[in-house]
Design a protein around this motif. Structure first.
Motif, short mmCIF file in Angstrom:
data_model
loop_
_atom_site.label_atom_id
_atom_site.label_comp_id
_atom_site.label_asym_id
_atom_site.label_seq_id
_atom_site.Cartn_x
_atom_site.Cartn_y
_atom_site.Cartn_z
N ASP A 249 0.82 -1.22 0.00
CA ASP A 249 0.00 0.00 0.00
C ASP A 249 0.85 1.27 0.00
N LEU A 250 2.09 1.17 -0.48
CA LEU A 250 2.99 2.31 -0.51
C LEU A 250 2.83 3.08 -1.82
N SER A 251 3.00 4.40 -1.75
CA SER A 251 2.80 5.23 -2.93
C SER A 251 4.10 5.61 -3.64
N CYS A 252 5.24 5.35 -3.03
CA CYS A 252 6.53 5.75 -3.59
C CYS A 252 6.83 4.99 -4.89
N THR A 253 7.47 5.68 -5.83
CA THR A 253 7.97 5.06 -7.05
C THR A 253 9.47 5.34 -7.15
N GLU A 254 10.10 4.74 -8.16
CA GLU A 254 11.54 4.94 -8.36
C GLU A 254 11.89 6.35 -8.81
N PHE A 255 10.89 7.13 -9.20
CA PHE A 255 11.13 8.48 -9.70
C PHE A 255 10.98 9.53 -8.59
N ASP A 256 10.61 9.08 -7.38
CA ASP A 256 10.28 9.99 -6.29
C ASP A 256 11.37 10.07 -5.24
N VAL A 257 11.35 11.17 -4.48
CA VAL A 257 12.00 11.18 -3.19
C VAL A 257 10.95 10.76 -2.17
N SER A 258 11.27 9.75 -1.41
CA SER A 258 10.37 9.27 -0.36
C SER A 258 10.55 10.11 0.90
N ILE A 259 9.44 10.49 1.52
CA ILE A 259 9.46 11.14 2.84
C ILE A 259 8.72 10.19 3.78
N CYS A 260 9.45 9.60 4.68
CA CYS A 260 8.87 8.59 5.58
C CYS A 260 8.31 9.26 6.82
N ALA A 261 7.03 9.08 7.06
CA ALA A 261 6.39 9.68 8.23
C ALA A 261 6.55 8.81 9.48
N LYS A 262 6.71 7.50 9.28
CA LYS A 262 6.80 6.57 10.42
C LYS A 262 7.40 5.27 9.93
N ASP A 263 8.27 4.67 10.77
CA ASP A 263 8.75 3.32 10.49
C ASP A 263 8.70 2.51 11.77
N SER A 264 9.48 1.44 11.87
CA SER A 264 9.39 0.56 13.03
C SER A 264 9.80 1.24 14.33
N SER A 265 10.52 2.36 14.24
CA SER A 265 10.93 3.10 15.43
C SER A 265 9.90 4.12 15.87
N GLY A 266 8.80 4.24 15.11
CA GLY A 266 7.75 5.17 15.46
C GLY A 266 7.71 6.36 14.54
N PRO A 267 6.89 7.36 14.85
CA PRO A 267 6.77 8.54 13.99
C PRO A 267 8.06 9.36 13.98
N TYR A 268 8.38 9.88 12.80
CA TYR A 268 9.46 10.86 12.72
C TYR A 268 8.93 12.23 13.11
#
Length: 353
Positions: A249-268
């Motif tokens: 369910d991820l929206s990132c593609t190879e042409f994008d810069v990804s901005i991660c709002a949250k990962d296994s360590s919790g929200p950024y």
């Protein structure tokens, strides 16, 4: 910012990094290459006791220090035992599916400096011989390295100087396609480090100073979880530059810069993430905001290490992470451009959470 990133330079740095074997714990050669590249731009890199590198970039103001991290260590393996038939049993360095390295060419790096070629295979590598070759579960116990040497027993292998604990690197199989795609193992996170050097080259070429001093941390143990567990104490906020994941369910593609709002360590950090989104839109960069529940970064390690910082995570979109990866130069360019926009911003633009 986007058009100012010199992508031919970024491609050359990425090629250099990808061609230098560097599984976690075996990063001396790649760190020497990074230090030499930084020196070409006029920057010194100092090493921490753990072997990470720190490049300091003076800012217009010394009021604060922004940390930017990227890691040059990669997935790999280590010789676990030497089998009676002359094959090598190995243990994983980093987290990956064993099926993703089956039949991959590899190299064994001995402690006396020799390098031996081999192939990673199952213990039942032929369907013409083993009826259950297709069905057997791929796990460490049934995987081995076939050396390209005249070895028939364990003593033959030991005579080559191969020992328990020797590092195994995987053939990256790098290809730069004419349409901008980059296919290679270890784009995680050498593509991110190349983007960081794109930022450094832009600052140097344009004779620019960021708003605040930068500490660029090049880490060497990210794939095993503690790359940036320690960071310089003057850092108050940190951006980890690492690959953006794709799929489900991820929206990132190879042409994008990804901005991660949250990962296994919790929200950024909410304010930092919001600012990155604002800058990506202002600079008309192709970007995606996603959540990666099975992901951790150098920023995660820094936070878990007790550092009193706020942190964010960005990076180029990478397909098939920890397998046969692919990205696009557009994603790397957008990542470097977003970094450039961020480091030039004055403090009053940031806000709080």
């Amino acid at each position: 910012m986007n058009e100012r990133i010199q992508m031919e330079y970024v491609k050359n740095v990425l090629q250099l990094l990808l061609s230098t074997p560097s599984p976690s714990g075996y990063c001396r050669d790649v760190m020497n290459a990074v230090a030499a590249e930084a020196a070409k731009l006029g920057y010194d890199m100092r090493l921490t006791p753990k072997g990470c590198g720190i490049i300091t970039v003076p800012g217009k103001s010394s009021e604060r220090v922004i940390g930017i991290s990227g890691h040059v260590d990669t997935l790999g393996a280590m010789v676990r035992s030497i089998k009676a038939n002359g094959a090598l049993r190995f243990t994983l360095v980093g987290g990956y599916m064993l099926g993703s390295v089956e039949n991959e060419y590899c190299q064994v790096h001995t402690r006396d400096g020799n390098v031996y070629d081999g192939t990673i295979m199952t213990t039942k590598p032929s369907v013409h011989v083993y009826p259950d070759a297709r069905e057997m579960k791929r796990e460490e116990a049934v995987m081995e390295i076939r050396l390209d040497e005249r070895v028939r027993q364990a003593d033959d292998v030991k005579a080559l100087g191969i020992r328990i604990g020797d590092i195994v690197s995987f053939q990256p199989r790098t290809e730069f396609k004419a349409n901008g795609f980059v296919k290679s193992r270890h784009l995680d996170d050498k593509a991110g480090v190349a983007a960081i050097f794109g930022l450094l080259e832009w600052l140097k070429r344009e004779k620019l100073q960021p708003a605040y001093a930068l500490n660029i941390l090049i880490s060497t143990y990210e794939e095993v979880g503690h790359g940036a567990a320690w960071i310089p104490g003057e850092i108050t906020e940190m951006i980890a530059v690492d690959m953006g994941a794709m799929g489900d369910d991820l929206s990132c593609t190879e042409f994008d810069v990804s901005i991660c709002a949250k990962d296994s360590s919790g929200p950024y950090d909410y304010a930092m993430t919001s600012k990155l989104i604002e800058l990506a839109e202002r600079e008309q960069l192709s970007y995606a905001v996603d959540i990666y529940p099975q992901y951790g970064s150098d920023a995660s390690a820094a936070l878990r290490g007790g550092n009193n910082i706020r942190a964010a995570l960005i990076g180029p979109g990478v397909h098939a992470s920890h397998a046969m990866e692919r990205t696009h130069l557009d994603g790397i360019r957008h990542t470097a451009a977003l970094l450039a926009a961020y480091v030039m911003e004055p403090a009053e633009s940031y806000g709080t959470q």
